[in-house]
Write an enzyme that holds these catalytic residues in place. Structure first.
Site, mmCIF file in Angstrom:
data_model
loop_
_atom_site.group_PDB
_atom_site.id
_atom_site.type_symbol
_atom_site.label_atom_id
_atom_site.label_comp_id
_atom_site.label_asym_id
_atom_site.label_seq_id
_atom_site.Cartn_x
_atom_site.Cartn_y
_atom_site.Cartn_z
ATOM 1 N N THR A 47 10.730 46.682 24.201
ATOM 2 C CA THR A 47 9.531 46.330 23.432
ATOM 3 C C THR A 47 9.765 45.114 22.555
ATOM 4 O OG1 THR A 47 8.746 48.600 23.433
ATOM 5 C CG2 THR A 47 7.930 47.210 21.673
ATOM 6 N N SER B 49 13.548 49.724 29.011
ATOM 7 C CA SER B 49 14.793 50.505 29.020
ATOM 8 C C SER B 49 14.616 51.899 29.598
ATOM 9 C CB SER B 49 15.417 50.558 27.633
ATOM 10 O OG SER B 49 14.864 51.581 26.838
ATOM 11 N N THR C 36 14.092 50.683 22.897
ATOM 12 C CA THR C 36 14.547 51.794 22.055
ATOM 13 C C THR C 36 14.648 53.120 22.804
ATOM 14 O OG1 THR C 36 12.296 52.292 21.321
ATOM 15 C CG2 THR C 36 13.570 50.741 19.976
ATOM 16 N N ASP C 37 14.001 53.219 23.979
ATOM 17 C CA ASP C 37 13.953 54.525 24.641
ATOM 18 C C ASP C 37 15.332 55.021 25.088
ATOM 19 O OD1 ASP C 37 11.267 54.965 24.249
ATOM 20 O OD2 ASP C 37 10.655 54.036 26.128
HETATM 21 N N1 ASP Z 1 9.767 51.552 26.638
HETATM 22 C C1 ASP Z 1 10.349 50.624 25.690
HETATM 23 C C2 ASP Z 1 11.800 50.424 26.098
HETATM 24 O O1 ASP Z 1 12.597 51.255 25.830
HETATM 25 C C3 ASP Z 1 10.231 51.161 24.308
HETATM 26 C C4 ASP Z 1 10.845 50.323 23.218
HETATM 27 O O2 ASP Z 1 11.583 49.384 23.434
HETATM 28 O O3 ASP Z 1 10.592 50.658 22.020
HETATM 29 O O4 ASP Z 1 12.111 49.432 26.722
#
Ligand code: ASP
Length: 334
Positions: free
Chosen positions: A19, A65, A98-99
């Site tokens: 993200t 991610s 973050t995932d």
């Molecule tokens: N789906 C995103 C990822 O993990 C979520 C994020 O980065 O906050 O790439």
């Protein structure tokens, strides 16, 4: 070796998507696509970054991610190792979704062999959102990586003005900018560009472990089974049939295993599959021989690692030994 007292630190920013590199989608209101902005634009969006360090950028992956896999983690680990081995690089900052950030960061925490700072960073809002948190988080990550206090603390994770250890941090909220939290709290906080540490990791990491990710082509297959009322043996049996080398059982409370599941885990162990008792509870340690007959069954307990991190530790551990006693010791050591 270069010293930060004699020149500005050189920091390599490795980008992997997420993200923090996302942009809003015109198709669906409130939606966005991860991994659309390149590393040079991420760096350019942070005002005054060159005051903190000489920063270089490199795009290692460009993914959401949720699509991270062991091969991607090892590609990133190898490139990070190469850079850390170079006298021209003082620290590495890694941008990541973050995932699964906690998983990649933990694997590198266990298996990099350097004591130079490595700092992961992500964001909860895409790059073009109102009050995007990415540029602030990236500035803080570079500031931490540039600071001598970050040396020797293993892989760190910086988000929302907090500094966490990769061992403990976990995604704990689906939307909030304070999404990454640690059960025992962060190691420290940012005050402007200054990291202020109050605690340091005591469990062994990076150069203190026997693991070296740069020497690995892959990891053994490990599956996670999430326990729930009325659970059936189907997932355990399917994992064994698929050739898994270990099963992490995310059990109730102190890693409890339902009576009607125990038999399938014992059969899996008899077939050579390691069984690791973890908990679906968010914090606390799983204690050996309390909720199950671990010694009699030849099972393992995770200590306090969450199931997704336990998967990575048992996978790495199995590259060194198959001995249950030695594997258990690793969960208590790292
Ligand atoms: N789906 C995103 C990822 O993990 C979520 C994020 O980065 O906050 O790439």
């Amino acid at each position: 070796m270069s010293t930060q007292a004699t020149r500005r630190p050189t920091i390599a920013v490795l980008a992997t998507g997420g993200t923090i590199a996302g942009t809003r989608s015109p198709d669906i209101a409130g939606s966005y696509r991860a991994a659309t902005v390149g590393v040079q634009d991420l760096i350019a969006a942070v005002p005054g970054l060159d005051e903190l360090a000489d920063v270089t950028g490199e795009q290692v992956l460009q993914i959401d991610s949720v699509n991270m896999d062991d091969a991607g983690m090892l590609t990133l680990a190898r490139r990070t190792s190469q850079l850390l081995d170079s006298d021209d690089v003082d620290a590495v900052v890694i941008t990541h979704g973050t995932d699964t950030l906690e998983e990649t960061a933990y694997l590198l925490h266990l298996g990099l062999t350097s004591n130079k700072p490595v700092v992961f960073v992500g964001s909860m809002r895409p790059a073009d959102a109102l009050s995007a948190d990415g540029p602030r988080n990236l500035r803080h990550a570079v500031a931490v990586a540039a600071n001598p206090q970050a040396r020797g603390k293993g892989v760190l994770v910086v988000m929302n003005d907090e500094i966490h250890t990769a061992r403990d941090v976990t995604k704990s909220h689906t939307l909030n900018v304070a999404a990454l939290r640690s059960p025992h709290g962060p190691l420290g906080y940012m005050v402007g560009d200054a990291p202020v540490f109050y605690r340091a990791p005591v469990r062994r990491h990076t150069w203190q472990t026997p693991f070296d990710l740069s020497a690995l082509d892959g990891l053994p297959q490990v599956g996670v089974v999430y326990a729930h009322a009325s659970m059936t043996t189907a997932t355990v049996e399917a994992l064994v049939d698929s050739g898994t080398a270990a099963i992490v059982h995310a059990g109730m409370g102190n890693g409890y295993v339902s009576e009607h599941i125990s038999g399938s885990l014992m059969a899996a162990r008899a077939a050579g599959v390691h069984i690791v008792r973890a908990s679906r509870a968010a914090s606390g340690s799983v204690v050996r021989n309390i909720a199950a007959l671990d010694d009699a069954n030849g099972w393992l307990v995770v200590d306090d690692q969450n199931p997704q991190k336990a998967r990575l530790l048992i996978a790495l551990a199995m590259t060194k030994t198959q001995d249950v006693g030695e594997l258990q010791q690793m969960f208590w050591t790292y």
